[in-house]
Motif scaffolding. Structure first.
Motif, PDB file in Angstrom:
ATOM      1  N   VAL A 116       0.834  -1.198   0.000  1.00 53.30           N
ATOM      2  CA  VAL A 116       0.000   0.000   0.000  1.00 53.30           C
ATOM      3  C   VAL A 116       0.869   1.248   0.000  1.00 53.30           C
ATOM      4  CG1 VAL A 116      -1.710   1.316   1.310  1.00 53.30           C
ATOM      5  CG2 VAL A 116      -1.899  -1.158   1.181  1.00 53.30           C
ATOM      6  N   ASP A 117       0.411   2.268  -0.724  1.00 59.11           N
ATOM      7  CA  ASP A 117       0.976   3.615  -0.658  1.00 59.11           C
ATOM      8  C   ASP A 117      -0.053   4.533  -0.015  1.00 59.11           C
ATOM      9  OD1 ASP A 117       3.414   3.029  -1.753  1.00 59.11           O
ATOM     10  OD2 ASP A 117       2.856   3.595  -3.803  1.00 59.11           O
ATOM     11  N   LEU A 118       0.376   5.357   0.957  1.00 60.13           N
ATOM     12  CA  LEU A 118      -0.489   6.334   1.587  1.00 60.13           C
ATOM     13  C   LEU A 118      -0.152   7.731   1.072  1.00 60.13           C
ATOM     14  CD1 LEU A 118      -0.596   5.200   5.346  1.00 60.13           C
ATOM     15  CD2 LEU A 118      -2.352   4.904   3.587  1.00 60.13           C
ATOM     16  N   SER A 119      -1.177   8.519   0.805  1.00 60.08           N
ATOM     17  CA  SER A 119      -0.992   9.913   0.392  1.00 60.08           C
ATOM     18  C   SER A 119      -1.939  10.793   1.198  1.00 60.08           C
ATOM     19  CB  SER A 119      -1.249  10.089  -1.105  1.00 60.08           C
ATOM     20  OG  SER A 119      -2.583   9.740  -1.424  1.00 60.08           O
ATOM     21  N   LEU A 120      -1.577  12.077   1.353  1.00 55.22           N
ATOM     22  CA  LEU A 120      -2.349  13.002   2.165  1.00 55.22           C
ATOM     23  C   LEU A 120      -2.477  14.332   1.435  1.00 55.22           C
ATOM     24  CD1 LEU A 120      -3.671  13.520   4.996  1.00 55.22           C
ATOM     25  CD2 LEU A 120      -1.442  14.427   5.705  1.00 55.22           C
ATOM     26  N   THR A 121      -3.697  14.837   1.410  1.00 53.04           N
ATOM     27  CA  THR A 121      -3.937  16.158   0.830  1.00 53.04           C
ATOM     28  C   THR A 121      -4.842  16.949   1.766  1.00 53.04           C
ATOM     29  OG1 THR A 121      -5.850  15.304  -0.416  1.00 53.04           O
ATOM     30  CG2 THR A 121      -3.724  15.353  -1.565  1.00 53.04           C
ATOM     31  N   ALA A 122      -4.650  18.289   1.760  1.00 55.69           N
ATOM     32  CA  ALA A 122      -5.478  19.179   2.575  1.00 55.69           C
ATOM     33  C   ALA A 122      -6.408  19.953   1.656  1.00 55.69           C
ATOM     34  CB  ALA A 122      -4.608  20.132   3.376  1.00 55.69           C
ATOM     35  N   LYS A 123      -7.666  20.074   2.056  1.00 59.79           N
ATOM     36  CA  LYS A 123      -8.615  20.814   1.228  1.00 59.79           C
ATOM     37  C   LYS A 123      -8.329  22.306   1.226  1.00 59.79           C
ATOM     38  CE  LYS A 123     -12.573  17.674   1.188  1.00 59.79           C
ATOM     39  NZ  LYS A 123     -14.033  17.542   1.403  1.00 59.79           N
ATOM     40  N   SER A 124      -7.588  22.736   2.233  1.00 59.48           N
ATOM     41  CA  SER A 124      -7.199  24.151   2.289  1.00 59.48           C
ATOM     42  C   SER A 124      -5.806  24.244   2.896  1.00 59.48           C
ATOM     43  CB  SER A 124      -8.200  24.958   3.117  1.00 59.48           C
ATOM     44  OG  SER A 124      -7.776  26.299   3.243  1.00 59.48           O
ATOM     45  N   GLN A 125      -4.997  25.167   2.372  1.00 64.03           N
ATOM     46  CA  GLN A 125      -3.642  25.336   2.884  1.00 64.03           C
ATOM     47  C   GLN A 125      -3.593  26.320   4.048  1.00 64.03           C
ATOM     48  OE1 GLN A 125      -0.981  23.494   1.817  1.00 64.03           O
ATOM     49  NE2 GLN A 125      -2.443  22.419   0.480  1.00 64.03           N
ATOM     50  N   THR A 126      -4.640  27.050   4.241  1.00 65.48           N
ATOM     51  CA  THR A 126      -4.694  28.022   5.329  1.00 65.48           C
ATOM     52  C   THR A 126      -6.030  27.913   6.056  1.00 65.48           C
ATOM     53  OG1 THR A 126      -5.605  29.766   3.905  1.00 65.48           O
ATOM     54  CG2 THR A 126      -3.193  29.627   4.096  1.00 65.48           C
ATOM     55  N   LEU A 127      -6.009  28.309   7.340  1.00 71.56           N
ATOM     56  CA  LEU A 127      -7.230  28.336   8.132  1.00 71.56           C
ATOM     57  C   LEU A 127      -7.053  29.355   9.253  1.00 71.56           C
ATOM     58  CD1 LEU A 127      -7.357  25.415  10.668  1.00 71.56           C
ATOM     59  CD2 LEU A 127      -5.446  25.627   9.074  1.00 71.56           C
ATOM     60  N   ALA A 128      -8.170  29.862   9.743  1.00 69.78           N
ATOM     61  CA  ALA A 128      -8.116  30.871  10.793  1.00 69.78           C
ATOM     62  C   ALA A 128      -7.989  30.203  12.158  1.00 69.78           C
ATOM     63  CB  ALA A 128      -9.386  31.724  10.748  1.00 69.78           C
ATOM     64  N   GLY A 130      -9.043  28.864  15.462  1.00 64.27           N
ATOM     65  CA  GLY A 130     -10.358  28.355  15.843  1.00 64.27           C
ATOM     66  C   GLY A 130     -11.133  27.748  14.686  1.00 64.27           C
ATOM     67  N   GLY A 131     -10.527  27.726  13.496  1.00 63.17           N
ATOM     68  CA  GLY A 131     -11.176  27.142  12.326  1.00 63.17           C
ATOM     69  C   GLY A 131     -10.903  25.647  12.232  1.00 63.17           C
ATOM     70  N   SER A 132     -11.122  25.071  11.061  1.00 61.56           N
ATOM     71  CA  SER A 132     -10.899  23.635  10.856  1.00 61.56           C
ATOM     72  C   SER A 132     -10.490  23.401   9.408  1.00 61.56           C
ATOM     73  CB  SER A 132     -12.150  22.825  11.183  1.00 61.56           C
ATOM     74  OG  SER A 132     -13.214  23.181  10.311  1.00 61.56           O
ATOM     75  N   VAL A 133      -9.872  22.257   9.181  1.00 56.85           N
ATOM     76  CA  VAL A 133      -9.455  21.866   7.844  1.00 56.85           C
ATOM     77  C   VAL A 133      -9.640  20.360   7.693  1.00 56.85           C
ATOM     78  CG1 VAL A 133      -7.035  21.603   8.577  1.00 56.85           C
ATOM     79  CG2 VAL A 133      -7.579  21.917   6.141  1.00 56.85           C
ATOM     80  N   ASP A 134     -10.072  19.924   6.507  1.00 60.95           N
ATOM     81  CA  ASP A 134     -10.255  18.501   6.216  1.00 60.95           C
ATOM     82  C   ASP A 134      -9.042  17.971   5.480  1.00 60.95           C
ATOM     83  OD1 ASP A 134     -12.771  18.440   7.369  1.00 60.95           O
ATOM     84  OD2 ASP A 134     -13.808  18.849   5.471  1.00 60.95           O
ATOM     85  N   PHE A 135      -8.555  16.813   5.927  1.00 65.68           N
ATOM     86  CA  PHE A 135      -7.456  16.120   5.263  1.00 65.68           C
ATOM     87  C   PHE A 135      -8.014  14.843   4.624  1.00 65.68           C
ATOM     88  CE2 PHE A 135      -5.228  18.601   8.474  1.00 65.68           C
ATOM     89  CZ  PHE A 135      -4.149  19.119   7.760  1.00 65.68           C
ATOM     90  N   ILE A 136      -7.593  14.582   3.398  1.00 61.47           N
ATOM     91  CA  ILE A 136      -8.007  13.378   2.659  1.00 61.47           C
ATOM     92  C   ILE A 136      -6.861  12.376   2.716  1.00 61.47           C
ATOM     93  CG2 ILE A 136      -8.904  12.440   0.521  1.00 61.47           C
ATOM     94  CD1 ILE A 136     -10.692  14.547   1.871  1.00 61.47           C
ATOM     95  N   SER A 188      -8.688   3.601  -1.741  1.00 63.24           N
ATOM     96  CA  SER A 188      -9.705   3.953  -0.758  1.00 63.24           C
ATOM     97  C   SER A 188      -9.344   5.284  -0.106  1.00 63.24           C
ATOM     98  CB  SER A 188      -9.816   2.863   0.318  1.00 63.24           C
ATOM     99  OG  SER A 188     -10.786   3.204   1.286  1.00 63.24           O
ATOM    100  N   ASP A 189     -10.355   6.165   0.084  1.00 60.58           N
ATOM    101  CA  ASP A 189     -10.147   7.483   0.679  1.00 60.58           C
ATOM    102  C   ASP A 189     -10.868   7.583   2.013  1.00 60.58           C
ATOM    103  OD1 ASP A 189      -8.688   8.219  -1.543  1.00 60.58           O
ATOM    104  OD2 ASP A 189     -10.412   9.135  -2.553  1.00 60.58           O
ATOM    105  N   MET A 190     -10.330   8.404   2.893  1.00 61.98           N
ATOM    106  CA  MET A 190     -10.910   8.659   4.203  1.00 61.98           C
ATOM    107  C   MET A 190     -10.658  10.114   4.558  1.00 61.98           C
ATOM    108  SD  MET A 190      -9.914   6.898   7.871  1.00 61.98           S
ATOM    109  CE  MET A 190      -8.165   7.190   7.544  1.00 61.98           C
ATOM    110  N   THR A 191     -11.636  10.777   5.180  1.00 57.05           N
ATOM    111  CA  THR A 191     -11.523  12.175   5.569  1.00 57.05           C
ATOM    112  C   THR A 191     -11.333  12.301   7.077  1.00 57.05           C
ATOM    113  OG1 THR A 191     -12.929  12.887   3.737  1.00 57.05           O
ATOM    114  CG2 THR A 191     -12.640  14.438   5.560  1.00 57.05           C
ATOM    115  N   ILE A 192     -10.331  13.061   7.477  1.00 59.74           N
ATOM    116  CA  ILE A 192     -10.074  13.347   8.892  1.00 59.74           C
ATOM    117  C   ILE A 192     -10.041  14.865   9.055  1.00 59.74           C
ATOM    118  CG2 ILE A 192      -8.507  13.085  10.848  1.00 59.74           C
ATOM    119  CD1 ILE A 192      -7.480  10.510   9.611  1.00 59.74           C
TER     120      ILE A 192
END
Length: 239
Positions: A116-128, A130-136, A188-192
């Motif tokens: 298996v190869d694992l890869s990670l991407t962020a839906k946003s490179q910046t956040l405020a 108290g904000g939040s960001v989703d990682f795939i 297979s993808d998963m969101t954290i």
């Protein structure tokens, strides 16, 4: 010459009885009574006692069998009536024990390095703050053999670091297993989600965690059971 008249002798009286000269007819009641009296006197007293005992034993046995049958019928009737009353008057509750968490029970091996190869991407490179960001988190099967991979946040651990400081980890709070059978080429993808907060050593609600300060943070996902399987780091900025 005078003629002589023939003379006839008077017939003898016939015997009133047959052989033996007895005048008592056969089969008379007097004869039967005599025979009965002789047979009664001929029975041994010991045999009479045994005969009476046998009749007593048989009678007692019959009484006991009859009593047992009556008792069985009465008991069965009462039991059925009580059971019917319980079913009618009571609520039947069916309880089930807690269903255990699913676990791998297949003979197929777990995925490891080389599979298996694992890869990670962020839906946003910046956040405020108290904000939040989703990682795939993406897992791609690259090996030739089929294998099982647990695509849960407890098995594929996302960590957020600032320098050498581990700020946040998805493995602090346990998650249900999610085993998938992977064949060559499967993905297979998963969101954290990271809520820009700092985890401790125990699992608590995100609302109770302290928020991080502004700065640049590095995210990375690693397979818990095989640290060789890891993604490239991804940077996000908290502004």
């Amino acid at each position: 010459m005078a003629t002589r008249k023939p003379t006839f002798a008077a017939p003898r009286a016939r015997a009133a009885s047959g052989k033996g000269g007895s005048s008592r007819p056969r089969g008379s009641s007097t004869g039967r009574s005599a025979r009965s009296a002789r047979s009664g006197r001929s029975m041994d007293p010991r045999r009479r006692r045994v005969y009476r005992r046998r009749r007593i034993v048989v009678g007692v046995a019959l009484i006991l069998i009859l009593a047992l049958l009556v008792f069985s019928v009465v008991s069965l009737t009462k039991g059925v009536a009580a059971l019917i009353g319980v079913v009618k008057d009571s609520d039947v509750t069916i309880s089930r024990s807690e269903v255990p968490s699913p676990h791998a029970s297949s003979s197929t091996a777990d995925c490891a390095s080389g599979d298996v190869d694992l890869s990670l991407t962020a839906k946003s490179q910046t956040l405020a703050v108290g904000g939040s960001v989703d990682f795939i988190v993406s897992a791609t099967h690259t090996g030739s053999r089929n294998c099982l991979i647990d695509m849960s946040s407890s098995a594929q651990v996302l960590t957020i670091t600032s320098g050498n400081d581990v700020v946040w980890s998805s493995a602090v709070c346990p998650a249900d297993s999610n085993y998938l059978l992977m064949a060559q080429g499967d993905k297979s993808d998963m969101t954290i989600t990271w809520n820009a907060d700092r985890t401790g050593s125990t699992c608590v609600e995100d609302s109770q965690l302290p928020r991080v300060d502004k700065g640049t943070y590095v995210a990375k996902v690693v397979m818990k059971d095989d640290s060789k399987v890891a993604s490239d780091p991804v940077s996000v900025a908290v502004e």
